[in-house]
Design a protein around this motif. Sequence first.
Motif, PDB file in Angstrom:
ATOM      1  N   VAL A 128       0.847  -1.206   0.000  1.00  0.00           N
ATOM      2  CA  VAL A 128       0.000   0.000   0.000  1.00  0.00           C
ATOM      3  C   VAL A 128       0.876   1.248   0.000  1.00  0.00           C
ATOM      4  CG1 VAL A 128      -1.615   1.355   1.405  1.00  0.00           C
ATOM      5  CG2 VAL A 128      -2.024  -1.088   1.029  1.00  0.00           C
ATOM      6  N   LEU A 129       1.915   1.259   0.826  1.00  0.00           N
ATOM      7  CA  LEU A 129       2.806   2.420   0.886  1.00  0.00           C
ATOM      8  C   LEU A 129       3.554   2.622  -0.430  1.00  0.00           C
ATOM      9  CD1 LEU A 129       4.211   2.116   4.522  1.00  0.00           C
ATOM     10  CD2 LEU A 129       2.566   3.793   3.659  1.00  0.00           C
ATOM     11  N   ALA A 130       3.976   1.526  -1.041  1.00  0.00           N
ATOM     12  CA  ALA A 130       4.679   1.643  -2.331  1.00  0.00           C
ATOM     13  C   ALA A 130       3.724   2.201  -3.382  1.00  0.00           C
ATOM     14  CB  ALA A 130       5.225   0.289  -2.763  1.00  0.00           C
ATOM     15  N   HIS A 131       2.490   1.708  -3.399  1.00  0.00           N
ATOM     16  CA  HIS A 131       1.486   2.201  -4.345  1.00  0.00           C
ATOM     17  C   HIS A 131       1.182   3.674  -4.071  1.00  0.00           C
ATOM     18  CE1 HIS A 131      -1.783   1.972  -7.180  1.00  0.00           C
ATOM     19  NE2 HIS A 131      -2.645   2.431  -6.264  1.00  0.00           N
ATOM     20  N   LEU A 132       1.052   4.026  -2.774  1.00  0.00           N
ATOM     21  CA  LEU A 132       0.797   5.411  -2.397  1.00  0.00           C
ATOM     22  C   LEU A 132       1.966   6.297  -2.803  1.00  0.00           C
ATOM     23  CD1 LEU A 132      -1.050   7.447  -0.959  1.00  0.00           C
ATOM     24  CD2 LEU A 132       0.076   6.803   1.184  1.00  0.00           C
ATOM     25  N   GLU A 133       3.183   5.799  -2.601  1.00  0.00           N
ATOM     26  CA  GLU A 133       4.374   6.562  -2.988  1.00  0.00           C
ATOM     27  C   GLU A 133       4.388   6.779  -4.491  1.00  0.00           C
ATOM     28  OE1 GLU A 133       9.100   6.490  -1.871  1.00  0.00           O
ATOM     29  OE2 GLU A 133       8.116   4.583  -2.287  1.00  0.00           O
ATOM     30  N   ASP A 134       4.065   5.724  -5.256  1.00  0.00           N
ATOM     31  CA  ASP A 134       4.009   5.871  -6.712  1.00  0.00           C
ATOM     32  C   ASP A 134       2.952   6.894  -7.104  1.00  0.00           C
ATOM     33  OD1 ASP A 134       6.017   4.017  -7.029  1.00  0.00           O
ATOM     34  OD2 ASP A 134       4.660   2.346  -7.517  1.00  0.00           O
ATOM     35  N   ASN A 135       1.769   6.813  -6.456  1.00  0.00           N
ATOM     36  CA  ASN A 135       0.692   7.770  -6.746  1.00  0.00           C
ATOM     37  C   ASN A 135       1.122   9.191  -6.391  1.00  0.00           C
ATOM     38  OD1 ASN A 135      -1.008   5.848  -7.770  1.00  0.00           O
ATOM     39  ND2 ASN A 135      -2.214   5.618  -5.896  1.00  0.00           N
ATOM     40  N   LEU A 136       1.791   9.351  -5.230  1.00  0.00           N
ATOM     41  CA  LEU A 136       2.254  10.670  -4.830  1.00  0.00           C
ATOM     42  C   LEU A 136       3.318  11.210  -5.801  1.00  0.00           C
ATOM     43  CD1 LEU A 136       2.436  10.363  -0.931  1.00  0.00           C
ATOM     44  CD2 LEU A 136       0.846  11.743  -2.271  1.00  0.00           C
ATOM     45  N   LYS A 137       4.215  10.329  -6.234  1.00  0.00           N
ATOM     46  CA  LYS A 137       5.230  10.753  -7.211  1.00  0.00           C
ATOM     47  C   LYS A 137       4.549  11.194  -8.501  1.00  0.00           C
ATOM     48  CE  LYS A 137       9.119   7.918  -5.636  1.00  0.00           C
ATOM     49  NZ  LYS A 137       9.949   6.773  -5.954  1.00  0.00           N
ATOM     50  N   SER A 138       3.563  10.369  -8.910  1.00  0.00           N
ATOM     51  CA  SER A 138       2.839  10.716 -10.140  1.00  0.00           C
ATOM     52  C   SER A 138       2.090  12.015  -9.964  1.00  0.00           C
ATOM     53  CB  SER A 138       1.889   9.575 -10.495  1.00  0.00           C
ATOM     54  OG  SER A 138       1.072   9.939 -11.575  1.00  0.00           O
ATOM     55  N   LEU A 139       1.434  12.176  -8.814  1.00  0.00           N
ATOM     56  CA  LEU A 139       0.693  13.398  -8.528  1.00  0.00           C
ATOM     57  C   LEU A 139       1.636  14.593  -8.434  1.00  0.00           C
ATOM     58  CD1 LEU A 139      -2.100  14.546  -7.929  1.00  0.00           C
ATOM     59  CD2 LEU A 139      -1.740  13.997  -5.532  1.00  0.00           C
ATOM     60  N   THR A 140       2.781  14.397  -7.778  1.00  0.00           N
ATOM     61  CA  THR A 140       3.775  15.465  -7.667  1.00  0.00           C
ATOM     62  C   THR A 140       4.284  15.854  -9.054  1.00  0.00           C
ATOM     63  OG1 THR A 140       4.437  14.660  -5.487  1.00  0.00           O
ATOM     64  CG2 THR A 140       5.962  16.120  -6.594  1.00  0.00           C
ATOM     65  N   ALA A 141       4.514  14.834  -9.876  1.00  0.00           N
ATOM     66  CA  ALA A 141       4.981  15.118 -11.238  1.00  0.00           C
ATOM     67  C   ALA A 141       3.911  15.873 -12.006  1.00  0.00           C
ATOM     68  CB  ALA A 141       5.352  13.821 -11.947  1.00  0.00           C
ATOM     69  N   THR A 142       2.661  15.456 -11.822  1.00  0.00           N
ATOM     70  CA  THR A 142       1.561  16.138 -12.508  1.00  0.00           C
ATOM     71  C   THR A 142       1.451  17.572 -12.016  1.00  0.00           C
ATOM     72  OG1 THR A 142       0.387  14.045 -12.734  1.00  0.00           O
ATOM     73  CG2 THR A 142      -0.920  16.033 -12.995  1.00  0.00           C
ATOM     74  N   VAL A 143       1.528  17.789 -10.707  1.00  0.00           N
ATOM     75  CA  VAL A 143       1.462  19.139 -10.146  1.00  0.00           C
ATOM     76  C   VAL A 143       2.613  19.975 -10.690  1.00  0.00           C
ATOM     77  CG1 VAL A 143       1.696  20.467  -7.994  1.00  0.00           C
ATOM     78  CG2 VAL A 143       0.168  18.498  -8.069  1.00  0.00           C
ATOM     79  N   SER A 144       3.785  19.383 -10.748  1.00  0.00           N
ATOM     80  CA  SER A 144       4.951  20.120 -11.269  1.00  0.00           C
ATOM     81  C   SER A 144       4.733  20.499 -12.722  1.00  0.00           C
ATOM     82  CB  SER A 144       6.217  19.281 -11.145  1.00  0.00           C
ATOM     83  OG  SER A 144       6.571  19.120  -9.797  1.00  0.00           O
ATOM     84  N   ARG A 145       4.185  19.588 -13.537  1.00  0.00           N
ATOM     85  CA  ARG A 145       3.939  19.882 -14.946  1.00  0.00           C
ATOM     86  C   ARG A 145       2.885  20.977 -15.088  1.00  0.00           C
ATOM     87  NH1 ARG A 145       4.203  14.291 -15.686  1.00  0.00           N
ATOM     88  NH2 ARG A 145       1.955  14.176 -15.708  1.00  0.00           N
ATOM     89  N   VAL A 146       1.836  20.875 -14.257  1.00  0.00           N
ATOM     90  CA  VAL A 146       0.779  21.886 -14.338  1.00  0.00           C
ATOM     91  C   VAL A 146       1.353  23.244 -13.935  1.00  0.00           C
ATOM     92  CG1 VAL A 146      -1.391  22.641 -13.269  1.00  0.00           C
ATOM     93  CG2 VAL A 146      -1.133  20.290 -14.042  1.00  0.00           C
TER      94      VAL A 146
END
Length: 165
Positions: A128-146
């Motif tokens: 769950v933590l690994a999946h959450l970390e991946d989601n957070l990285k993806s979300l962080t990357a998306t926020v950074s791109r936006v």
Amino acid sequence: MQPGEEIESLVDELESIVSDARSPLTGGGAKKIVDAQDVYEILDEIRRIFPQEFSDARRIIKEQAEIIAHAQQQADSIIADAQQQAMILAGDQEVVRLAQQQAEDIRDQAQQYERDTRYNAEEYAESVLAHLEDNLKSLTATVSRVRQTLDENSGSRNTSNNVPW
């Protein structure tokens, strides 16, 4: 008198009659003259006593046999009771041993279940933590791109439009 003592006394009396008898003048030292009536009286007395002596002896032997049989029966009963008690005790000990073994098995199973559950919970939490970390990285990357897109768009508007709104 004890059984057999009376007959023994009569035999001793016969022996005394023969010992005390006088020797004939012509028969040598081995022959004796005895009063036949005395000997017959003693023999009659022995015959009279013998049946009672035999009867008493048979009765005593029978009583002895009964006592021995009763004692043997009691001994057999005591041995059977002791064997039964030993089997009960052995059975009780076996039940206790089996219960202790079963308790140890249950405790071992519970400990193994606890280890397995902890391992599975840790594995699940890690997943769950690994999946959450991946989601957070993806979300962080998306926020950074936006943000980058916003920054790029806001920079081009600032330079191209000098008109305030």
